[in-house]
Every structure is written in structure tokens, then in C-alpha cells.
Design a protein around this motif. Sequence first.
Motif, mmCIF file in Angstrom:
data_model
loop_
_atom_site.group_PDB
_atom_site.id
_atom_site.type_symbol
_atom_site.label_atom_id
_atom_site.label_comp_id
_atom_site.label_asym_id
_atom_site.label_seq_id
_atom_site.Cartn_x
_atom_site.Cartn_y
_atom_site.Cartn_z
ATOM 1 N N ARG B 236 0.829 -1.198 0.000
ATOM 2 C CA ARG B 236 0.000 0.000 0.000
ATOM 3 C C ARG B 236 0.870 1.257 0.000
ATOM 4 N N ASP B 237 1.946 1.203 0.768
ATOM 5 C CA ASP B 237 2.842 2.352 0.858
ATOM 6 C C ASP B 237 3.459 2.662 -0.506
ATOM 7 N N GLU B 238 3.917 1.618 -1.201
ATOM 8 C CA GLU B 238 4.534 1.833 -2.513
ATOM 9 C C GLU B 238 3.504 2.306 -3.533
ATOM 10 N N LEU B 239 2.273 1.782 -3.424
ATOM 11 C CA LEU B 239 1.228 2.229 -4.356
ATOM 12 C C LEU B 239 0.913 3.700 -4.125
ATOM 13 N N ALA B 240 0.829 4.098 -2.846
ATOM 14 C CA ALA B 240 0.538 5.497 -2.534
ATOM 15 C C ALA B 240 1.648 6.385 -3.072
ATOM 16 N N GLU B 241 2.881 5.910 -2.920
ATOM 17 C CA GLU B 241 4.043 6.644 -3.416
ATOM 18 C C GLU B 241 3.972 6.802 -4.939
ATOM 19 N N ALA B 242 3.639 5.670 -5.614
ATOM 20 C CA ALA B 242 3.570 5.687 -7.079
ATOM 21 C C ALA B 242 2.452 6.600 -7.557
ATOM 22 N N MET B 243 1.329 6.580 -6.831
ATOM 23 C CA MET B 243 0.200 7.405 -7.220
ATOM 24 C C MET B 243 0.588 8.880 -7.198
ATOM 25 N N LYS B 244 1.375 9.245 -6.172
ATOM 26 C CA LYS B 244 1.808 10.628 -6.037
ATOM 27 C C LYS B 244 2.848 10.957 -7.113
ATOM 28 N N LEU B 245 3.804 10.039 -7.267
ATOM 29 C CA LEU B 245 4.934 10.267 -8.175
ATOM 30 C C LEU B 245 4.466 10.400 -9.619
ATOM 31 N N TYR B 246 3.524 9.542 -10.047
ATOM 32 C CA TYR B 246 3.103 9.532 -11.445
ATOM 33 C C TYR B 246 1.767 10.228 -11.628
ATOM 34 N N ALA B 247 1.271 10.910 -10.601
ATOM 35 C CA ALA B 247 0.004 11.651 -10.662
ATOM 36 C C ALA B 247 -1.131 10.802 -11.228
#
Lengths: 141, 581
Positions: B236-247
Motif C-alpha cells: 500500500r505504501d509503494e502504491l501510494a508513493e507511485a500514485m503521487k509520483l506519477y500523478a
Amino acid sequence: MIRFIAIFAIACLVGLAAFVYRVKYDSIALNREAQRLEKDIAIERDAIAALRAQFSALSKPSRLQGLAERHLKHLKPFSVSQLTTTSEIPDRLPDLGAFIDKLPLNAGLPVADTELGSPTGSERKPFRPPVPAKRPLKPAQ
Amino acid sequence: MNSVSDSGAGVISPRIKQLALQGARKKRLDKGRIRLVVVMTVFFAVFTSITGRLVYMAVTGKPRAIVARSADDLPAMSRPDVVDRNGVILATDVRKPSLFAQPNRIIDANEAADLLADALPDISTSELRSKLASGKGFIWLKRGINEAEQQRVHRLGIPGIGFREENRRVYPSGRTLSHVIGHVGIENIGAAGLEKWIDADRGLIALREAGLSGERDRDNSAVELSIDLRAQHALRDELAEAMKLYAAVGASGVILDVTTGEIVALASLPDYDPNDPKDSIDLNALNRITTGTYELGSIFKAFTVAMALESGRFTMASQLDARAPLQFGSQRIGDFHGKGRVLTLPEVFIYSSNIGSAKMALALGVDHHREFMQKLGFADRLRTELPESAKPQFRRRQWKPVESATIAFGHGIAVAPLQAAAATAALMNGGYLVRPTFRKRSAEEARALAPRVLSQATSDAMRQLFRLNVEKGSGKRAEVEGFLVGGKTGTADKPGPHGYQKNKRLNSFLAAFPTDKPRYVVLVTLDEPQRTPGAGEATAGLNAAPTVGKVISRVAPLLQVAPRIERLAGSQPALALPAVR
């Protein structure tokens, strides 16, 4: 004979009545005690459940990650490159003596970042190797 | 009887003998004696049976107390704890006081309402007044109040106001597991997710209706899930990070054990807090892994290639001409990263050739293709313990060749991502289609239920192709040192009202690791990731693949996958001293 039995039966009856009376009151007292204990157990169970929930909330990975990011800045996640097999380890240590000779000891060893601070607040001094006291050498005979 | 009392006590027996000789007296005496014996026998029998019963009850006893319910509204239901595969608590009941009123016992409703409104700022005076003036026998004023509020209300000392302890469900891990665990309503009844399934599985609703649900049941053992909370958090943490990083507007991921079918982690963003489930009604917060269906694009080429190899008509050395696009009437199938030459089968896979995949499907015929996809479970709804599931968009009637061609590269078919993950597990584990589950399960149990859909040889080839794609193809950024990641990228244009939209994409990466003996399948999808500065075009290889790489690097050690360190040895000896300047 029959009178004897009658007297015996009456005695038994009285004894039994007394016994039943006592058992009944004992059982009421025990029942009360049991109810009290049941209630205590229920309270303890609820307390255990609440504490376990709290423990889980305090040790949940997202919280620990936040704490680690805040307080363990000097540590890095484990990397596979830090692993090796036993067969890779050489039988002999590399030449430590030569390594130490080359170390610029008087300049002080590199010291870990002291941002964490020591609990007493006193500043940690950079490590300096002890310098032997100057003493006149005894002339060798 | 008289004669007996006349005689002396010590000489009864000789007198009886004597009396027995006399007629009328004998009769009376006999009668009296018989009566005595009968009465004694009856008393003896009665007392014996009572004693026996008492002893029996004392020995076997535990008389069941009958629960007397007052006319109160039922208190909130007691639920079993939910724990993850390592025993960490994911959901539990705690007791919290709730505030109730007995309006028919309240003397001055207006005054009571004013006083209470001061003590409970979040309830309005008018609401309290109307409740208190209702004249009912029992009414809840506030469910679940905190200690300070309880103190304040207690100090008011209003008659007809009281507290009652109730079970309140708490989720210590908060948002981490929202879609899997679901949440409960105010009565502690499961409203969504596994909580709802537990109600049915444990018969909790029936218990509640019988009035037996208020107490914490000591026999109610915890529900053990297949989820690993640590891996779940990492995902979940990595997905949240990716969501932010790749908008991206959404992100989801699942980690599935290939042999047991256990879902080790499942996350879908945006999500909600089960402790405060008001956001759960947001349509965007649906469970994208089980409840949404998507055209997953190129990751379906993995299934097309598996079908081709399984048919025996294609081998790893087969060649496919990908020079010219395919034309179906007005529709044209071309390649995104066109090589413009004849490709071998592994090249079709690693260069993600639409033409090559479509040609394989067409060569085998539409019926063969449809049957194979059905065999992998894409035609039917995939049911797990979660009450929410989505029906895939799968055409059951005769396919047209153009449909077969597009389905070969993942368009014209929409499935729940969990279905794709389950089919991939079959590609990796030697061909057994295991049904995903949220409960702990052994490999034997899973194997017993799983139909075999592929041969070992096909599975072995697919493992190699997955690995090859990470070593040489579009999945390079998913590589994690030591864990032999393999995978396939999928960059799909999302269907809109006027055909496919060029700028709205669903990027996914379907991975398995370690590819020499696969243990887990990881599927990550990013919904509408935008271009990011410096990263070029927003294709799956540039956002979904590195996200999977980060997920695997974090979860693999947690899931006890041993890294292959032999492969890394070489450049530096294991024990070396740092260079001195």
C-alpha cells in the motif's frame, strides 16, 4: 424395632434439613462469588482486548515506518549485497597490520554523525587515539 | 398398632410371633405394617431419586442460564477478532459506553436537553429535546462516547439518563487493509468486505436475532486471514508513493501465493478508514482488484503465448512475421514498439508485439482461443470470501476473428485484476489454476481443488519468458537484485465514450518471483498515470514496472524468499577492507 427406625429417620431428617440449609446458603454465597468472578473476568477480557488493540495500533507498520524515518535516519534498509555465502569467505583474513599502518590515526577516525545526541546532552568528542606520555627512554644497555 | 405400643420395646419379636396367631388383630397389624412399608418405600424412592438427581447435576452440571432481555434496543453485536497470518490483530471489539435515555422517566425534558447539549457539543439541543420529549421507554442518545463526555454527563445527574457498555469494532491498522477487511455498521453488523462474510460464515446474524450476541464469546476463535500485514503495508505504501509520483487517479496491487492461492496482500487506492467508513461510498474507492473490471492490455499476451505453446503448434523457436500491420475491415492492428521484421516467439513477448500475438491466436482459431480463455477462468465471476465480486466482460457467443485478434493482446475483454493474477499463478506453478483465497490454506488443500490447465513444459517456458522480459525487454525497471523477478508490462488505452482514449491509460505490470521457482505473483495497476518530468512517455515499463520492483524489494525478505546471492558474487570479494585514501 420400628420405633428405633422412626427415631433414626427423624434424626436423619433433622440432620438432612440442617445440611440442606447449609448447602443452600453456601451455594448462594458461592453463586454470588461466581457471578463476581465472571464479571471480573469479563472486565479483564475487555481490558485485554483494549490493550491488544492498542498494541496493534502502536505497532502497526505504517506507524513504525514513520517513526523509523524520523529517528533512524542513519540506518539503511537491508540490501542483498550485504549477504554472502560461507564459501565466499576467505580462509585467512586480509593483512590487517598493513591496513592499520596506513590509517591516518593522528587525524582522528571518522566519527558517526552525532545528530542523535547523547541523552545527557554532553557533546560527544571525536575519537582520538591515546598518545603515549612523553617519557625519557631508558638507554639500552 | 395398639398392641405394639402396649408391649415393651425389648421384646417385640416374640410378641409379633404371638400376635401373628390371632385372626382379626393379625389382619389389622398386617395392614398397618404393609402401609408402613409402602410409605417408607415411597419416601425412600423419592429421596433417592432427588439425591441422585442432585449428584448428577453437581457432577455433570453447568446449568444454562436463560438470558433475560429487557425491552431495551439490542446492544451492538459481539464479533470474533480478525488476525493476519502471523497473528497480528486486524479487527477486534472493545467496550465503549453508549449514552441512552428513558424519556418516560425524565421530569423536565427541556431542562435535560439544555444540560446535555452543553455536555455533548456535537448533538444539537433541538435534536435532544425532540428525543427526550418523545415519552418512549428507551432511546439511544449517542453510541460510543468517550470518557470525558461520560464524566460530564454523569456529573449532571439527570434521572432517566444512563450509560450502557457496548461492543465497538476497532481496526488498529486503519486504512492499511480497508478493502479486504471491510467495515461494520453502528450495530456492529458487517457492512462490507470480509466483515460481511464473517457474519454469514459464523451465523452471527442468527445469534443476534436469538438475543445472544451482546457478550464477548469466549469460544469465538479468531478468524485467521492469509494476509501478511507487513507485506500489505509495504504494498500500500509503494502504491501510494507511485500514485503521487506519477500523478495517477488510482492504483491497486495484489500479491498472490502461486501454490496455495493465498492472497498475501491486496491494496486499492484511493481507500478509506474502516474506523470511520464514510468515504467508502465514494465510487472511486471501490476495490479495483476484485470489484472493478478492466481491459488490461498487453499483460494478456502472456496468456496468448501460453496458449500457443500449450497447443504444441508453436515452440520457443517459432517465427512470426510482424512486418505488416493486420487489417480487419476498417480496423488495423499495429505494433507500439514496432520492430518491422520477423520475430521469434520470445521476441513477440518481450517486444510486446500486437501483430505477433494476434497471429498466434488466429492461427489456432477463434474457438480454441475462446475455450482456452474460459479454461483460465476469464469467462466467469471469480468468487472469493469477499462478498463483492465483478462479472468479467467476456463474449460467450462465437467470436469474430477481429475479436480474437484484439483479445490476444488484451483488448475487447475486461476482467477483474485478481482473475489475471490467478491465471498467472497457473502459468507459474506448473499449470494448476488455484482459486485465490483470503484464508490460510495449505498447498495440498489448494492443489486438491485446482484443475490443471497447462503442462509443466508450458509453465517452465513461461517462467523463462517472464524472466527474459525483465532481463532484456520492457520490464527492466522491475529488476530487484537477487530475487530473479520476471514479468510483463501492459499499457492499455482506456475505453471512453468514443473509442479508446489516447491520453488515458491503465498501466499494469504482472510479475512473478523468483522465476527459478516462483512463489508469488505480483500485479500492480496504475490508473491514468500522467507523464512525469524526465521519464518520457507514461508507459507501464516506466511506472508500473519500477513500482513492482520496489514492492518486491520490500516484501520478498518479509515473505522469507531467500535471495540468490551466488549470482551476485564476482566483482568484490566477500571480505574486503575499505580503501584508505
